[in-house]
Scaffold this motif. Structure first.
Motif, mmCIF file in Angstrom:
data_model
loop_
_atom_site.group_PDB
_atom_site.id
_atom_site.type_symbol
_atom_site.label_atom_id
_atom_site.label_comp_id
_atom_site.label_asym_id
_atom_site.label_seq_id
_atom_site.Cartn_x
_atom_site.Cartn_y
_atom_site.Cartn_z
ATOM 1 N N SER A 144 96.065 18.886 -23.059
ATOM 2 C CA SER A 144 95.293 18.419 -22.682
ATOM 3 C C SER A 144 93.806 17.082 -23.177
ATOM 4 O O SER A 144 93.025 16.780 -23.076
ATOM 5 N N THR B 270 95.302 15.630 -13.443
ATOM 6 C CA THR B 270 94.062 14.852 -13.303
ATOM 7 C C THR B 270 93.680 14.393 -14.739
ATOM 8 O O THR B 270 94.225 14.679 -15.150
ATOM 9 N N ASP C 206 94.647 17.319 -16.938
ATOM 10 C CA ASP C 206 95.359 18.364 -16.379
ATOM 11 C C ASP C 206 96.911 17.900 -16.605
ATOM 12 O O ASP C 206 97.440 16.763 -15.892
ATOM 13 N N SER D 39 85.916 13.277 -13.472
ATOM 14 C CA SER D 39 87.320 13.843 -13.032
ATOM 15 C C SER D 39 88.601 13.039 -11.818
ATOM 16 O O SER D 39 87.669 12.893 -10.879
ATOM 17 N N HIS E 158 86.618 21.564 -2.694
ATOM 18 C CA HIS E 158 86.826 21.945 -3.416
ATOM 19 C C HIS E 158 88.360 21.158 -3.488
ATOM 20 O O HIS E 158 89.578 21.242 -2.261
ATOM 21 N N ASP F 61 91.981 20.993 -4.906
ATOM 22 C CA ASP F 61 93.879 22.209 -6.127
ATOM 23 C C ASP F 61 94.143 21.386 -6.173
ATOM 24 O O ASP F 61 94.307 19.819 -5.860
ATOM 25 N N THR F 62 95.148 20.805 -7.527
ATOM 26 C CA THR F 62 96.033 20.285 -7.870
ATOM 27 C C THR F 62 96.799 21.113 -8.048
ATOM 28 O O THR F 62 97.252 21.885 -8.516
ATOM 29 N N ARG G 232 90.324 13.276 -17.330
ATOM 30 C CA ARG G 232 88.734 13.343 -17.293
ATOM 31 C C ARG G 232 88.018 12.882 -17.582
ATOM 32 O O ARG G 232 88.749 12.610 -19.899
ATOM 33 N N ASP H 189 97.289 23.946 -11.330
ATOM 34 C CA ASP H 189 96.744 25.187 -11.319
ATOM 35 C C ASP H 189 95.095 25.080 -11.179
ATOM 36 O O ASP H 189 94.426 26.007 -12.057
ATOM 37 N N LYS H 190 94.346 23.641 -11.579
ATOM 38 C CA LYS H 190 93.125 23.281 -11.810
ATOM 39 C C LYS H 190 92.632 22.561 -10.202
ATOM 40 O O LYS H 190 93.189 22.664 -9.042
ATOM 41 N N THR H 191 90.874 22.892 -10.530
ATOM 42 C CA THR H 191 90.506 22.509 -9.310
ATOM 43 C C THR H 191 89.505 22.146 -9.578
ATOM 44 O O THR H 191 88.263 21.674 -10.257
ATOM 45 N N VAL H 192 88.872 20.595 -9.058
ATOM 46 C CA VAL H 192 88.144 20.277 -8.792
ATOM 47 C C VAL H 192 87.088 19.878 -7.796
ATOM 48 O O VAL H 192 87.338 20.059 -6.809
#
Length: 450
Positions: free
Chosen positions: A311, A284, A304, A378, A405, A407-408, A286, A411-414
């Motif tokens: 980061s 991801t 991410d 994002s 939602h 998921d990538t 941002r 382990d992150k969620t957009v």
């Protein structure tokens, strides 16, 4: 067939098997024992912190001669501990792996497959820079923690880094040492003045300063106790200054360069760090736009990255330059300009702030934006989407709204929030299909080509 023929054939077969190449083990830099001599000192310090009253009483009973004798024992023990730790630590590069062997009583051996190496970072803390040494950190696919070699000579660390990356890129062992460090083309350098101004225009800086001013004032008006005010004000002012000063020293002289082994980041005023963002590992991107930065047209770019704690890609830069760097991280991706708002009835679920939720889906990315004061856009490439989910609470069902939602792999969620329920259902199925086709057509997670 006779047994003599069998023996002859066996002998011929054995002669055809090449003998394994000898493995040459190497030690770390001789300055390393000074770094590793802290263990006995840490034991004494931990005991002192655990029982400060007892420590103070014991020190009061000791004479000067006893203290000197204690130091005379502690210093050699610490030196011996550091020396033994260094003496029993070896590393070697074979045809297929990097081996790290360490430990006297508790042995530890790490066998790192060269083909699984994603990045090799070089870090030079202040004291290490004075001593002319560097720390090597190896990022491996599927490993949460990075293995490290601390410390190596500065030139040796760079040569080993170049060799490991060349081997991971597919070069033969006999030519990997001759390849050297891949050339890099500078994409961006952040001026110290712009970095300092961006920190002054950050809301977190002003928020911590306001807290440092308001809280002691309230305590003075309520308690009229000077010591209470000082005990509160000093840590608050220290924290406010430390956060800004820490970011300034950590992001000082930030430089982003492009090379065949990924995007390189060089940064740091006191501790100099040389990091690599592995190609194909970015999940991801941002683009952060604080309120006070907008009139200058500045943005911050964060990442991410799967298996990495890094980061930040660009701490501060004009929007066009930041977009050009994003295009190097996500080839073929254009930052969307037009993003759709949720339906107006979303204001009954999230008053005012519903206007900050935006969504755009292009052929390359799933893009969402949220926030009115501090905007965060994002960008998730379709190939990096691991799963898609739809959620809808009771109040959202009443207003026919839902959240989508994504998921990538990091382990992150957009989240695309407050979408029309029918639109969210279509997004769910369409994004699942885009993810499948995106993974099928994605470039391999290897190294960039020039």
């Amino acid at each position: 067939m006779t047994s003599d023929d069998d023996e002859e054939r066996t002998a011929d077969y054995d002669e055809e098997i090449p003998a394994p190449a000898p493995v040459t083990e190497r030690r770390l830099h001789p300055v390393t024992p000074f770094r590793r001599a802290w263990a006995p000192v840490a034991v004494v310090a931990g005991w002192a912190v655990h029982d400060p009253n007892g420590t103070q009483a014991q020190l009061a009973r000791l004479t000067t001669t006893a203290l000197l004798l204690g130091l005379a024992v502690l210093v050699p023990v610490a030196g011996l501990c550091g020396f033994l730790s260094w003496w029993f630590t070896h590393y070697a590069v074979t045809d297929a792996e990097l081996r790290i062997r360490t430990g006297l009583l508790f042995r530890r051996a790490a066998h790192i497959q060269l083909e699984r190496i994603q990045a090799v970072d070089v870090s030079r803390p202040l004291l290490a820079r004075v001593a002319g040494v560097a720390k090597l950190r190896i990022d491996v696919v599927g490993a949460d923690d990075k293995d490290e070699l601390a410390f190596l000579g500065e030139q040796e660390a760079r040569a080993l880094r170049a060799e490991l990356l060349a081997r991971a890129a597919g070069f033969a062992p006999e030519t990997a040492r001759e390849v050297g460090e891949a050339p890099a083309r500078e994409l961006l350098r952040v001026p110290p003045r712009a970095l300092a101004l961006s920190l002054l225009l950050t809301g977190a800086t002003w928020g911590s300063l306001c807290a440092a001013l308001v809280v002691p004032t309230v305590l003075w008006l309520t308690t009229h106790n000077l010591w209470t005010v000082l005990a509160t004000a000093l840590p608050l002012f220290g924290a406010a200054g430390a956060s800004s000063a820490g970011r300034f020293t950590g992001e000082f002289d930030w430089k982003v360069s492009e090379s065949p082994d990924g995007l390189r980041i060089d940064r740091g005023l006191l501790d100099r760090t040389h990091e690599t963002i592995p190609p194909g590992r970015v999940q991801t991107v941002r683009i952060v736009e604080p309120l006070l930065w907008r009139w200058l047209g500045w943005v911050r770019v964060e990442l991410d990255v799967a298996g990495s704690a890094n980061s930040v890609l660009v701490p501060v830069a004009p929007r066009p330059i930041a977009k050009s760097v994003v295009a190097r991280v996500l080839p073929g991706v254009t930052v969307p300009q037009e993003l759709s708002r949720p339906p107006r009835r979303a204001r009954w679920c999230v008053p005012v702030w519903w206007r900050g939720h935006r969504l755009a889906v292009t052929g390359a990315v799933f893009a969402t934006r949220h926030g009115l004061l501090r905007r965060r856009l994002s960008l998730v490439p379709h190939a990096k989407v691991q799963s898609v989910r739809l959620s809808q609470g009771p109040w959202q069902r009443l207003w026919r709204l839902a959240d989508v939602h994504v998921d990538t792999g990091a382990d992150k969620t957009v989240t695309a929030g407050l979408r029309d329920a029918q639109e969210a259902a279509r997004l769910l199925h369409a994004q699942a299909e885009r993810s499948r086709t995106g993974r099928r057509d994605a470039r391999p997670d290897r190294w960039m080509t020039g």
